[in-house]
Each structure stands twice: as structure tokens, then as C-alpha cells.
Design an enzyme around this catalytic site. Structure first.
Site, PDB file in Angstrom:
ATOM      1  CG  HIS A  24      -2.000  -1.062   1.081  1.00 55.14           C
ATOM      2  ND1 HIS A  24      -3.019  -1.034   0.157  1.00 55.14           N
ATOM      3  CD2 HIS A  24      -2.156  -2.214   1.778  1.00 55.14           C
ATOM      4  CE1 HIS A  24      -3.763  -2.116   0.293  1.00 55.14           C
ATOM      5  NE2 HIS A  24      -3.269  -2.840   1.261  1.00 55.14           N
ATOM      6  NE  ARG A  27       5.435   5.254  -4.076  1.00 57.60           N
ATOM      7  CZ  ARG A  27       4.145   4.978  -3.959  1.00 57.60           C
ATOM      8  NH1 ARG A  27       3.772   3.782  -3.584  1.00 57.60           N
ATOM      9  NH2 ARG A  27       3.224   5.875  -4.213  1.00 57.60           N
ATOM     10  CG  ASP A  55      -1.351  -2.467  -6.304  1.00 57.20           C
ATOM     11  OD1 ASP A  55      -0.933  -2.000  -7.379  1.00 57.20           O
ATOM     12  OD2 ASP A  55      -1.948  -1.778  -5.454  1.00 57.20           O
ATOM     13  N   GLY A  56       1.842  -2.727  -6.525  1.00 56.85           N
ATOM     14  CA  GLY A  56       2.895  -1.930  -5.899  1.00 56.85           C
ATOM     15  C   GLY A  56       4.248  -2.118  -6.547  1.00 56.85           C
ATOM     16  N   GLY A  57       4.889  -1.011  -6.850  1.00 59.78           N
ATOM     17  CA  GLY A  57       6.224  -1.037  -7.412  1.00 59.78           C
ATOM     18  C   GLY A  57       6.290  -1.329  -8.893  1.00 59.78           C
ATOM     19  CB  VAL A  58       3.792  -2.306 -11.408  1.00 61.11           C
ATOM     20  CG1 VAL A  58       3.764  -2.552 -12.896  1.00 61.11           C
ATOM     21  CG2 VAL A  58       3.563  -3.589 -10.636  1.00 61.11           C
ATOM     22  NE  ARG A  59       7.246   3.406  -9.557  1.00 58.75           N
ATOM     23  CZ  ARG A  59       6.402   2.960  -8.626  1.00 58.75           C
ATOM     24  NH1 ARG A  59       5.455   2.115  -8.945  1.00 58.75           N
ATOM     25  NH2 ARG A  59       6.490   3.354  -7.384  1.00 58.75           N
ATOM     26  N   GLY A  78      -1.776   0.529 -11.711  1.00 61.28           N
ATOM     27  CA  GLY A  78      -2.397   1.849 -11.617  1.00 61.28           C
ATOM     28  C   GLY A  78      -1.541   3.005 -12.091  1.00 61.28           C
ATOM     29  NE  ARG A  79       3.006   5.888  -8.838  1.00 60.53           N
ATOM     30  CZ  ARG A  79       3.687   5.855  -7.722  1.00 60.53           C
ATOM     31  NH1 ARG A  79       4.977   5.695  -7.743  1.00 60.53           N
ATOM     32  NH2 ARG A  79       3.098   5.994  -6.559  1.00 60.53           N
TER      33      ARG A  79
END
Length: 85
Positions: A24, A27, A55-59, A78-79
Site C-alpha cells: 500500500h 515505499r 500491486d505496488g512497485g510496478v513501473r 495503476g500508476r
């Protein structure tokens, strides 16, 4: 979100259909593991009895490939989707 094998095992015991491995936005916290660092242990703890999402840290696309290779069934992005707009 789930961040440990122990929590995943509890979810299996509770009979849930899936878990979301996510810190969530952790970072921003010192010492918090990234989702990619724990997804494999959560997949092992699931023992095929529930789906594991991440989910999280996906760039980048390679982050998705890594998570899927580690056993995640689905990766939330999402990002990058927002950046693409």
C-alpha cells in the site's frame, strides 16, 4: 494487503478466493519490503488453493513479467496507466 506467507496461509484457511500482495505505497516507509520481494513466498504459501495478485512497485512491463514469473496470477498497474494518459 498481504505481505507474509503466514497471512496467506490464514487466507487459505479462511477459504478466500484470492489475496492481493501489496505494501500500500510502503515505499514511503523505511524498511518495508517491496511487493515483488514477497510475492513468491505468498504464492508458495497459497499452495494453489487461491489466486495471488500483486500491486505496488510496478513501473515497467518487465516488472509485470517478473511478478507473473514469480507466480502472481494478476498484476495491478495503476500508476503506469495513469502516466500513459
Amino acid at each position: 494487503g498481504i505481505m507474509t506467507a503466514e497471512d496467506t496461509a490464514l487466507a487459505v484457511k479462511a477459504g478466500v478466493d484470492a489475496v492481493l500482495v501489496s505494501n500500500h505505497g510502503g515505499r514511503q516507509l523505511d524498511g518495508t519490503l517491496g511487493s515483488i520481494e514477497v510475492v513468491e513466498e505468498c504464492v508458495r504459501a497459497a499452495k494453489g488453493k487461491l489466486e495471488v495478485y500483486m500491486d505496488g512497485g510496478v513501473r515497467r512491463g518487465k516488472d509485470i513479467v517478473k511478478a507473473l514469473a514469480l507466480g502472481a496470477k494478476c498484476v495491478f498497474i495503476g500508476r503506469p496507466a495513469i502516466w500513459g494518459l
